[in-house]
Each structure stands twice: as C-alpha cells, then as structure tokens.
Design a protein around this motif. Structure first.
Motif: not given
Ligand code: UDP
Ligand code: GLC
Length: 378
Positions: A183-184, A186-187, A228, A230, A260, A262, A265
């Motif tokens: 996941l890290r 990916e972002v 992050l 989310v 980041h 996201t 999710r």
C-alpha cells in the motif's frame, strides 16, 4: 423456533453504524435468528447485506409535513405491512431517522422494538426521539458515554444497556505486513518511513483540521515522516469544501509531498498495516471503530480524551490520550511517539490485547441475550 429480526436503517452508505450492523446481521446464530434489512433506497450498505444473503426491502421515509401528512402515514402503514408479511418478531432500529416510524409501526403491528444509539453529535436527542427511545423495550448504546448522554437527555436509565461495537479483530490481526508495504508503494510512501495516519469520513468533527495542523508542526521537527489521510468526505457539500480546505492548507505548507490523501478505501486492514501511528483526533467520538481496528493491526494510537475513546484507550498503557481540539497537545503526543520506538511498540502490543475486548462473537452474544430477554418479556 427461529426469531425474525427486522433491522431498519435508512442510511445507505457504509458508515461505522452500518459496518457494525452488518457484522451483527451476518453473525447472528443461524437457525435461531433470521435477519431482514429495511432501508430507504439502494446503495453500498444494502448491497453488502444482499451479498451476505440477507433479504433487503426498501421504502421511503418522508419527513413529516403538515401539508402532506398522508405520506408520513403511508410510510408507517408500509412498515406495518413489511412487519406482518415477513412475520417479524422484533424490530431493531439502527440509530437514524427511522426511529419514530418504527415506534408507530411496531405499536400497530404489536411487536417489540429496540433502539440502537450510536451518536450524540447530531440531532439524536430531540424531544420526539426521546419519546421513541423511552417506548423502546431496550436502548442499546455503543459506549458508556453514549449511554450517559441518553440518560441526560431523559431516557429511563433502566432501559439503557451499553454493548460495544463488533470489530473483526482476527482479520485485522492476520493481515501480513507485506500488505502495508504494498500500500505504501501504491501511494508513494518509502517503505522505511514513519507513517502517521487518520482513517475517517472527512468532516470537521473527526478532527481533520487539527490533524493537518499538528502534522505540519511535526513535519518541521521530524524529517522522515509521512502522513496518510484515508477516507472520503462524509455526505454533504460542506464536507467536500472542507476537504478542499484541508488540501489547500497542505499545499500552502512546505511539506505537501509528505501528505497523501487516498479517498475512500475498502481495504482498511491493509491500510492499517501501512500506518505506524494512528491518530483519532475526533472532537467527541461516540465509539470510534477505527481505534479498535488500529489496535488490532498493531498501530500505536493517539486519541482524544472525549466521548467513548477513554473507554477503549487507557492513556500511557495502550495508547495516548490528548485533550480534544488541541493542535499542540496532538502534535506533542505524536512527536513523543515519533522519537520513541520502544514506547510505540509497548503501546501497540498492549493495544493488540485491548482489541480482543471488541470481538464480533462477544457483541453478537450480548445482543442475542438482549433479544431473548425482550422477546420473553413481550
Ligand atoms: N472506513 C472505510 N474506508 C475508509 C474510511 C473508513 O471502510 O476510507 C471504515 C472504517 O474502517 C470504520 C468505519 O469506516 O470501520 C468508520 O467507523 P467509525 O466508528 O470509526 O466512525 P463513523 O464514521 O461511524 O463515525
Ligand atoms: C457512529 C459513531 C461512531 C461509532 C459508529 C458505530 O457512526 O460516530 O463513533 O463507532 O457509529 O457504532
């Protein structure tokens, strides 16, 4: 003999109240209780229920209007029909707009109802709702803080029971660390960096602005740290604008490349594995599923000492608690954890044990016992 339970929740997105209810409906003892969901229209929540083979009905729940009172009356009549046609034994209202419809329809159909209260932030305790709570056979609160708010609002204490939310602790625990690494990647977060996360539907009461401000302070002091964020905006245009304000705040700082966003999710167990420190800076969280999810995943938690969070987190033992809405206190607690890996590990280890108090099995057993008591008293 099996008992048929009608769950009523008009909200069709997947909020914590709906995720908690899905866990209950899916895990009721088969053969003994048969769930049926009534909601307002189609959406992700009824979609998930159907996937689990739970029958779903929909109907409108129009607001009462003096000009068109028959629409309100008709919806109560429709609800009575569903109760009768599906041979429902008990109605369970899941903390929303439907409660007064459930009160009228249950009385007409002569079945008992229970009311789940999961919130004290919104308009839960208007006089009409309190009447409907006091007519319920039992009121289920998702924390003692919410139970207390019910009683303060005028609900008879003898009716109110606290039953904590169910979390699929095993699933969160079992996810491999590689899911977090993926996941890290990916972002765009380096594998070895310290990650501070917030997982919540974006809206002011979840403390996103305090989080961003504390994170910017922290980014100044700790160079190797990413943030992050989310979740999607909660329903309502003001929450979309709020997200824009958060993003603008980040862009105006020198650290935009370390933040980041996201969006929503559906793989939160993997998301939690990518997070080292989970912030739950809600102004007053009634329960806060994400806290337990973070604990089960091995995150170190920083939460606010407000609402139901102190019932989950013990300050200094399995997390840190800070005063709500204080950017400085949040930033200081995050800093403390950022520079002390031993403390992070100690809290995370204790947090894993705490998460075990919130298993689906325990929740379902408590709710079933409550249903049995209500049905035998009726
Ligand atoms: N959640 C999710 N995807 C996201 C953000 C949140 O599935 O992008 C889930 C989260 O894992 C948790 C729930 O939404 O189970 C939120 O519940 P909580 O009790 O923390 O807060 P609520 O939104 O109900 O106030
Ligand atoms: C509500 C509350 C949240 C709680 C959830 C499930 O959405 O805001 O704190 O965890 O319901 O009961």
């Amino acid at each position: 003999m099996s008992r048929r339970i009608l769950f009523v929740d008009t909200f069709t997105c997947l909020g914590g109240a709906e995720i908690s209810l899905l866990a209950l409906m899916k895990h009721l003892k088969a053969g003994r209780y048969v769930p049926h969901l009534l909601t307002s229209t189609d959406g992700p929540f009824p979609g998930q229920a159907r996937k689990a083979d739970i029958p779903v009905s929909t109907q409108e729940f129009p607001w009462f209007s003096r000009r068109r009172p028959w629409r309100y009356a008709l919806s109560i009549y429709q609800l009575v029909r569903i109760i009768q046609d599906s041979r429902i034994d008990l109605v369970h209202a899941n903390c929303d707009h439907s409660l007064r419809y459930v009160m009228h329809a249950s009385r007409l159909a002569r079945v008992p109802y229970v009311a789940h209260v999961r919130d004290f932030v919104r308009t839960w305790f208007q006089p009409g709702k309190v009447v409907a709570l006091n007519q319920a056979m039992r009121v289920i609160a998702n924390s003692n803080a919410v139970a207390h708010a019910c009683v303060q609002a005028g609900v008879a204490p003898s009716r109110v029971t606290t039953i904590y939310n169910p979390v699929d602790v095993e699933t969160f625990r079992a996810v491999p660390a590689t899911a977090g690494t993926q996941l890290r990647a990916e972002v765009g977060i380096p594998a070895e960096t310290l990650v501070v996360g917030i997982v919540a539907h974006i809206q002011p009461i979840k403390g996103h602005m305090e989080f961003i401000q504390a994170a910017i302070q922290l980014a100044d002091r700790v160079s190797d740290m990413h943030f992050l964020i989310v979740g999607a905006p909660a329903t309502g245009e003001s929450n979309e604008l709020f997200l824009e304000r958060l993003q603008a705040r980040v862009l105006a700082s020198e650290y935009a490349d370390r933040f980041h966003f996201t969006g929503f999710r559906s793989d939160i167990p993997a998301v939690m594995k990518a997070i080292d420190i989970l912030a739950v800076p809600s102004w007053a969280e009634p329960f806060g599923r994400v806290t337990v999810e973070g604990m089960a995943s091995g995150c170190a938690i920083v939460g606010t000492e407000a609402g139901g969070l102190p019932e989950i987190v013990t300050d200094g033992v399995d997390g840190l608690l800070v005063p709500s809405r204080s950017v400085d206190a949040l930033s200081a607690a995050l800093y403390r954890l950022a520079v002390d890996s031993e403390l992070r590990q100690r809290l995370a280890q204790a947090g894993r044990r705490t998460a075990q108090w919130f298993t689906i099995t325990d929740h379902v057993e408590h709710i079933q016992a409550l249903y049995d008591a209500v049905l035998s008293a009726h």
